[in-house]
Motif scaffolding. Sequence first.
Motif, PDB file in Angstrom:
ATOM      1  N   PHE A  89     -67.218  53.655  91.955  1.00  0.00           N
ATOM      2  CA  PHE A  89     -66.977  54.785  91.043  1.00  0.00           C
ATOM      3  C   PHE A  89     -65.556  54.730  90.496  1.00  0.00           C
ATOM      4  CE2 PHE A  89     -65.710  59.450  90.922  1.00  0.00           C
ATOM      5  CZ  PHE A  89     -66.201  59.660  89.640  1.00  0.00           C
ATOM      6  N   HIS A  90     -64.600  54.558  91.399  1.00  0.00           N
ATOM      7  CA  HIS A  90     -63.205  54.524  90.958  1.00  0.00           C
ATOM      8  C   HIS A  90     -62.917  53.308  90.090  1.00  0.00           C
ATOM      9  CE1 HIS A  90     -62.109  57.337  94.491  1.00  0.00           C
ATOM     10  NE2 HIS A  90     -62.526  57.985  93.434  1.00  0.00           N
ATOM     11  N   HIS A  91     -63.675  52.235  90.320  1.00  0.00           N
ATOM     12  CA  HIS A  91     -63.473  51.037  89.514  1.00  0.00           C
ATOM     13  C   HIS A  91     -63.887  51.280  88.060  1.00  0.00           C
ATOM     14  CE1 HIS A  91     -62.625  46.853  89.026  1.00  0.00           C
ATOM     15  NE2 HIS A  91     -63.823  46.584  88.576  1.00  0.00           N
ATOM     16  N   GLN A  92     -64.770  52.249  87.849  1.00  0.00           N
ATOM     17  CA  GLN A  92     -65.292  52.474  86.497  1.00  0.00           C
ATOM     18  C   GLN A  92     -64.812  53.783  85.895  1.00  0.00           C
ATOM     19  OE1 GLN A  92     -69.577  51.366  86.202  1.00  0.00           O
ATOM     20  NE2 GLN A  92     -69.342  50.885  88.353  1.00  0.00           N
ATOM     21  N   LEU A  93     -63.774  54.352  86.507  1.00  0.00           N
ATOM     22  CA  LEU A  93     -63.294  55.657  86.063  1.00  0.00           C
ATOM     23  C   LEU A  93     -61.828  55.590  85.634  1.00  0.00           C
ATOM     24  CD1 LEU A  93     -63.462  58.945  86.284  1.00  0.00           C
ATOM     25  CD2 LEU A  93     -62.423  58.553  88.504  1.00  0.00           C
ATOM     26  N   VAL A  94     -61.523  56.308  84.564  1.00  0.00           N
ATOM     27  CA  VAL A  94     -60.108  56.563  84.271  1.00  0.00           C
ATOM     28  C   VAL A  94     -59.925  58.069  84.299  1.00  0.00           C
ATOM     29  CG1 VAL A  94     -58.203  56.356  82.648  1.00  0.00           C
ATOM     30  CG2 VAL A  94     -59.899  54.552  82.763  1.00  0.00           C
ATOM     31  N   TYR A  95     -58.998  58.533  85.116  1.00  0.00           N
ATOM     32  CA  TYR A  95     -58.691  59.951  85.153  1.00  0.00           C
ATOM     33  C   TYR A  95     -57.309  60.148  84.560  1.00  0.00           C
ATOM     34  CZ  TYR A  95     -57.178  64.446  87.062  1.00  0.00           C
ATOM     35  OH  TYR A  95     -56.687  65.717  87.202  1.00  0.00           O
ATOM     36  N   LYS A 117     -52.375  46.425  88.077  1.00  0.00           N
ATOM     37  CA  LYS A 117     -52.603  45.630  89.295  1.00  0.00           C
ATOM     38  C   LYS A 117     -53.283  46.485  90.343  1.00  0.00           C
ATOM     39  CE  LYS A 117     -49.397  41.898  88.871  1.00  0.00           C
ATOM     40  NZ  LYS A 117     -48.062  42.099  88.308  1.00  0.00           N
ATOM     41  N   GLN A 118     -52.816  47.738  90.461  1.00  0.00           N
ATOM     42  CA  GLN A 118     -53.383  48.631  91.459  1.00  0.00           C
ATOM     43  C   GLN A 118     -54.864  48.881  91.175  1.00  0.00           C
ATOM     44  OE1 GLN A 118     -51.256  49.819  93.987  1.00  0.00           O
ATOM     45  NE2 GLN A 118     -53.251  50.173  94.874  1.00  0.00           N
ATOM     46  N   HIS A 119     -55.222  48.970  89.928  1.00  0.00           N
ATOM     47  CA  HIS A 119     -56.619  49.233  89.555  1.00  0.00           C
ATOM     48  C   HIS A 119     -57.389  47.948  89.285  1.00  0.00           C
ATOM     49  CE1 HIS A 119     -56.498  53.731  88.982  1.00  0.00           C
ATOM     50  NE2 HIS A 119     -55.276  53.415  89.336  1.00  0.00           N
ATOM     51  N   PHE A 163     -56.343  49.810  78.790  1.00  0.00           N
ATOM     52  CA  PHE A 163     -56.315  48.691  79.732  1.00  0.00           C
ATOM     53  C   PHE A 163     -57.521  48.601  80.648  1.00  0.00           C
ATOM     54  CE2 PHE A 163     -51.528  49.306  79.415  1.00  0.00           C
ATOM     55  CZ  PHE A 163     -51.441  48.387  78.390  1.00  0.00           C
ATOM     56  N   LYS A 164     -58.147  49.729  80.945  1.00  0.00           N
ATOM     57  CA  LYS A 164     -59.196  49.639  81.960  1.00  0.00           C
ATOM     58  C   LYS A 164     -60.517  49.274  81.303  1.00  0.00           C
ATOM     59  CE  LYS A 164     -60.412  51.587  86.374  1.00  0.00           C
ATOM     60  NZ  LYS A 164     -59.986  52.512  87.404  1.00  0.00           N
ATOM     61  N   SER A 165     -60.765  47.983  81.210  1.00  0.00           N
ATOM     62  CA  SER A 165     -61.975  47.548  80.505  1.00  0.00           C
ATOM     63  C   SER A 165     -63.218  47.733  81.356  1.00  0.00           C
ATOM     64  CB  SER A 165     -61.826  46.088  80.092  1.00  0.00           C
ATOM     65  OG  SER A 165     -61.378  45.333  81.189  1.00  0.00           O
ATOM     66  N   SER A 166     -63.037  47.906  82.675  1.00  0.00           N
ATOM     67  CA  SER A 166     -64.217  48.085  83.523  1.00  0.00           C
ATOM     68  C   SER A 166     -64.706  49.529  83.520  1.00  0.00           C
ATOM     69  CB  SER A 166     -63.895  47.659  84.954  1.00  0.00           C
ATOM     70  OG  SER A 166     -62.876  48.482  85.478  1.00  0.00           O
ATOM     71  N   ALA A 167     -64.012  50.406  82.795  1.00  0.00           N
ATOM     72  CA  ALA A 167     -64.348  51.826  82.866  1.00  0.00           C
ATOM     73  C   ALA A 167     -65.575  52.161  82.024  1.00  0.00           C
ATOM     74  CB  ALA A 167     -63.180  52.670  82.401  1.00  0.00           C
ATOM     75  N   CYS A 168     -66.436  53.034  82.545  1.00  0.00           N
ATOM     76  CA  CYS A 168     -67.527  53.538  81.712  1.00  0.00           C
ATOM     77  C   CYS A 168     -67.455  55.062  81.668  1.00  0.00           C
ATOM     78  CB  CYS A 168     -68.872  53.069  82.232  1.00  0.00           C
ATOM     79  SG  CYS A 168     -69.318  53.762  83.794  1.00  0.00           S
ATOM     80  N   LEU A 169     -66.437  55.627  82.301  1.00  0.00           N
ATOM     81  CA  LEU A 169     -66.291  57.083  82.296  1.00  0.00           C
ATOM     82  C   LEU A 169     -64.808  57.434  82.223  1.00  0.00           C
ATOM     83  CD1 LEU A 169     -67.446  59.981  82.814  1.00  0.00           C
ATOM     84  CD2 LEU A 169     -67.129  59.529  85.237  1.00  0.00           C
ATOM     85  N   TRP A 170     -64.489  58.293  81.282  1.00  0.00           N
ATOM     86  CA  TRP A 170     -63.121  58.805  81.194  1.00  0.00           C
ATOM     87  C   TRP A 170     -63.154  60.285  81.505  1.00  0.00           C
ATOM     88  CZ3 TRP A 170     -61.028  56.690  75.840  1.00  0.00           C
ATOM     89  CH2 TRP A 170     -60.877  55.300  75.949  1.00  0.00           C
ATOM     90  N   ILE A 171     -62.270  60.726  82.369  1.00  0.00           N
ATOM     91  CA  ILE A 171     -62.130  62.154  82.615  1.00  0.00           C
ATOM     92  C   ILE A 171     -60.726  62.530  82.159  1.00  0.00           C
ATOM     93  CG2 ILE A 171     -62.049  63.931  84.393  1.00  0.00           C
ATOM     94  CD1 ILE A 171     -64.214  62.497  85.868  1.00  0.00           C
TER      95      ILE A 171
END
Lengths: 224, 221
Positions: A89-95, A117-119, A163-171
């Motif tokens: 979940f966290h891998h696909q989320l940007v909060y 790097k952290q993500h 930057f987060k290309s693995s994200a499918c959900l933005w909060i």
Amino acid sequence: MLLSARLFFHILRDTLVVLSAHDLSVVKSDRLLFDKLNFSVEQGGLLYVKGPNGAGKTSLLRVLCGLLDSESGEVNFKQQAIHSVSSSFHHQLVYFGHKAGLNLRLSAIENLDFWCKQHEQNVSIEQIYQTLAELQLVGLEELPIGHLSAGQQRRVALARLWFKSSACLWILDEPFTALDTSGISLLMNKIADFLRSGGAVVMTSHQDLELDYPKQELVLEYRI
Amino acid sequence: MTPLWALFKRDLTLAFHQRAELIQPLIFFMLVVSLFPLGVGPNPATLQMIGPGVIWVAAILSSLMGLERLFRDDFQDGSLEQLLLSGSALPLVALVKVTTHWLTSILPLLILSPLLALFLHLNEAMYWALLATLILGTPLLSLLGAIAVALTVGLNRGGVLLALLLVPIFIPLLIFATSAVDAAALSLPYNAQLAIIGAMLLFALALAPFATAYALRVSQN
């Protein structure tokens, strides 16, 4: 025939659902913010949370990304409880919250490089420079974040969305705060692009959302 | 491994940017220890008797001073939220933070310790015993301190509370550490004391990161 078509439609709909809340209740400082809240966000869906100050918008978003515990009810990510699949979940989320999440002593480059790097996002330093240029931050890349203005700091923090290309959900919690008009339109376009590419967005904002995209509204009321 | 390595590097960079803040506890440590020869007089026998205890108490107090740095900034600027949502294992994150804290705030105390041993007339045997207890014991200060910092990070002005929470917990460590140095002064073996401190360290190493991780998660509520 009709029944099976309906069933098929339901199953299809369910597989498209990225995030869903079931009977969600949140209590903060002995005050019930909302209870029995049900909604779902599909791929390419935009959920726009509205409500006055203190209605619990931020708390709702924090519950949705798993930072805050709900009193009852559950939040599912792709049909599974977020706590049971937290790493994927966290891998696909940007909060993006009220706090920018930038260390004031480090530069924009240092902050963003660390964040990537952290993500576990493979982003080169050149890409970070490019994105910062796109966000009109040329020349400020290596200054400590504390020396930038509030709006510029927000822009640096928003660069994460690039930057987060693995994200499918933005909060996104009040993403437009402190941004100027060009910043707002930059972000609007980015959100629209993300939605069109199949991403889901949950956001709050006090400004009217001038986004040419169908949105689902969730209105929270202030309760005493 | 990369996310943790990145965190380690970031915290070291930050420590370098905060040099002044890091040096303050170090100077405090030196000043406190150097007050004792002035206060109780330069009689070598007296100084030797109180020396190990003085160094240990000063080390505990000065480690408390810098302890809040561990999570305070990250909590306030929201980096902690992003860290919690990064998908890395939180206990390992806590362990990395504790390690960098020990390297940047406590290791300098150990490097200064020969000078202070000289102030307090510790002989060579006593100094080696003191150094052994410091090497084994100070990581324990950081590990347990991290739990308390994580618990109080959401409160404003948790500083004094932190000391009140932690000082009683450090009493056993202080007792065994000073008794090891006393034994060394009498040329007795002090393996037993070191073994007990080592056991406490291993126990904390195994459990403290989990407690810290849990406390950090709770701090978001």
